[in-house]
Design an enzyme around this catalytic site. Structure first.
Site, PDB file in Angstrom:
ATOM      1  N   ASP A 159       0.864  -1.181   0.000  1.00  0.00           N
ATOM      2  CA  ASP A 159       0.000   0.000   0.000  1.00  0.00           C
ATOM      3  C   ASP A 159       0.900   1.230   0.000  1.00  0.00           C
ATOM      4  OD1 ASP A 159      -1.978  -1.836   0.301  1.00  0.00           O
ATOM      5  OD2 ASP A 159      -2.816  -0.998   2.140  1.00  0.00           O
ATOM      6  N   HIS A 229       4.473  -7.583  -0.179  1.00  0.00           N
ATOM      7  CA  HIS A 229       4.148  -8.866  -0.795  1.00  0.00           C
ATOM      8  C   HIS A 229       4.894  -9.038  -2.110  1.00  0.00           C
ATOM      9  CE1 HIS A 229       0.426  -9.696   1.771  1.00  0.00           C
ATOM     10  NE2 HIS A 229       0.786  -8.466   2.108  1.00  0.00           N
ATOM     11  N   SER A 355       8.041   3.111   4.528  1.00  0.00           N
ATOM     12  CA  SER A 355       9.318   3.354   3.844  1.00  0.00           C
ATOM     13  C   SER A 355       9.090   3.327   2.339  1.00  0.00           C
ATOM     14  CB  SER A 355      10.359   2.322   4.273  1.00  0.00           C
ATOM     15  OG  SER A 355      11.643   2.697   3.821  1.00  0.00           O
TER      16      SER A 355
END
Length: 386
Positions: A159, A229, A355
């Protein structure tokens, strides 16, 4: 009468002596009419004024055609001198402190309100469940809220917000618009054999002249889901860890500090996907000294001591009966099989706080991104198509 005269003279002498003593004391203690200079407040005031001026100057829109303003090497050196690694380790320890049950909801609610966290997506919505800030930052999501796009060969690994994307030209990658960094400095030296000594670093990564090299940068804000992911089906062959600075990777800072992603600590995973070369890089930042990769328990980031400019390699493949050896300064590699196979959408790792993730990959020249600069994106959404 003589006695009275002696009393007056004695009083004058005493007062004169007292005034003299006071003046002597003021001179030696420094507590005079002028205030004593205080170095720390003076430094904070002047430093704050300077930073305010620089912030104002950097936010002035550049003239048409003019390159964007960037920080000077001296300014970057001053920034890097701040103890951000130590502060990040302290922040990591603070995140691990268990909060009293009665305090959890107020603390987490303040964070949710500040950064706009959507707790309805969390697998566990009860705030009392999270024992410390670290658990709350790394909260898992409900499986149905991040469906994986089946029509796209490449999906978003996290995200966040799209900072930049496009083709890699002249072995330079755009950090943000107008600010680039060296591809070789970012990935480190490659051990692939090359028959043409004039080949560029970019060409060295390509397996076919029919393909091109692409990149995409995803910035994770503090309020975003902090796990990342696998963006596609691929095989990880090498992990390269670059210890380094932990400067902020906020888009505003990324616009000012050239080669920011090359200066910061990062973990680079490289391997192969259906079209050739593929790399996934998790870039550390202030308060994000801990980068975790689930299948690699040996990885330790933000350690107290490291050699500047060093990197540490760990290979997951073997060549015949011999381990594939690749070393950087202070780096040791061991072979552990034929690589780590990852499926699209599989949980890969996590940050302690928001980050940046950088994808660099080889693909046919007709690959097209379905993105807009600055757009918000979520795990599983398509990045592009062929």
């Amino acid at each position: 009468m003589a006695a009275a005269f002696r009393k007056v003279c004695s009083g004058v002498t005493s007062r004169g002596f007292s005034l003299s003593c006071c003046r002597h004391k003021l001179l030696h203690t420094g507590h005079g009419l002028l205030p004593r200079p205080r170095p720390l407040p003076l430094l904070l005031v002047t430093g704050g004024g300077y930073l305010g001026y620089q912030h104002y100057r950097w936010n002035i829109p550049p003239e048409d055609g003019a390159p964007p303003p960037v920080a000077t090497p001296t300014q970057v050196a001053l920034y890097r001198s701040f103890p951000t690694r130590l502060l990040s380790r302290a922040w990591g320890r603070l995140n691990g402190v268990e909060l009293p049950t009665w305090l959890r909801k107020p603390v987490y609610s303040l964070y949710i309100w500040t950064f706009g966290v959507n707790m309805q997506e969390a697998a566990v919505e009860d705030l009392h469940h999270y024992r410390n800030l670290g658990e709350f930052f790394r909260r898992r999501l409900k499986p149905a809220v991040r469906p994986v796009c089946v029509s796209s060969c490449l999906i978003s690994p996290a995200d966040g917000r799209i900072l930049h994307f496009g083709r890699v030209k002249n072995s330079e990658v755009e950090q943000v618009k107008g600010v680039t960094y060296s591809l070789e400095n970012f990935l480190g030296p490659q051990k692939k054999p090359s028959h043409d000594s004039s080949s560029s670093f970019r060409e060295l990564l390509l397996s076919s002249p029919e393909n091109d090299l692409f990149h995409v940068v995803v910035y994770l804000a503090p309020g975003d889901y902090h796990c990342f992911h696998s963006p596609t089906d691929w095989r990880v062959e090498l992990r390269r860890h670059f210890p380094g600075s932990l400067m902020s990777v906020n888009p505003g800072v990324a616009r000012l500090v050239k080669e920011l992603f090359c200066l910061n600590e990062r973990v680079v995973l490289t391997g192969q996907w259906q079209h050739g070369f593929f790399s996934f890089t998790a870039v550390g930042a202030t308060n994000v000294g801990s980068i975790r990769v689930y299948f690699d328990q040996e990885l330790q980031t933000n350690t107290p001591c490291y050699s500047k400019g060093s990197f540490h390699d760990h290979s997951y493949v073997t060549v015949g009966d011999q381990e594939l050896k690749m070393t950087g300064e202070g780096g040791v590699v061991s072979g552990e099989g034929e690589g780590v196979a990852l499926q699209k959408g599989a949980a890969l790792g996590e940050f302690n706080l928001g980050s940046t993730i950088v994808l660099l990959f080889e693909a046919p020249k007709d690959f097209n991104f379905n993105l807009q600069p600055g757009q918000q994106i979520r795990v599983g959404e398509g990045l592009g198509s062929l």
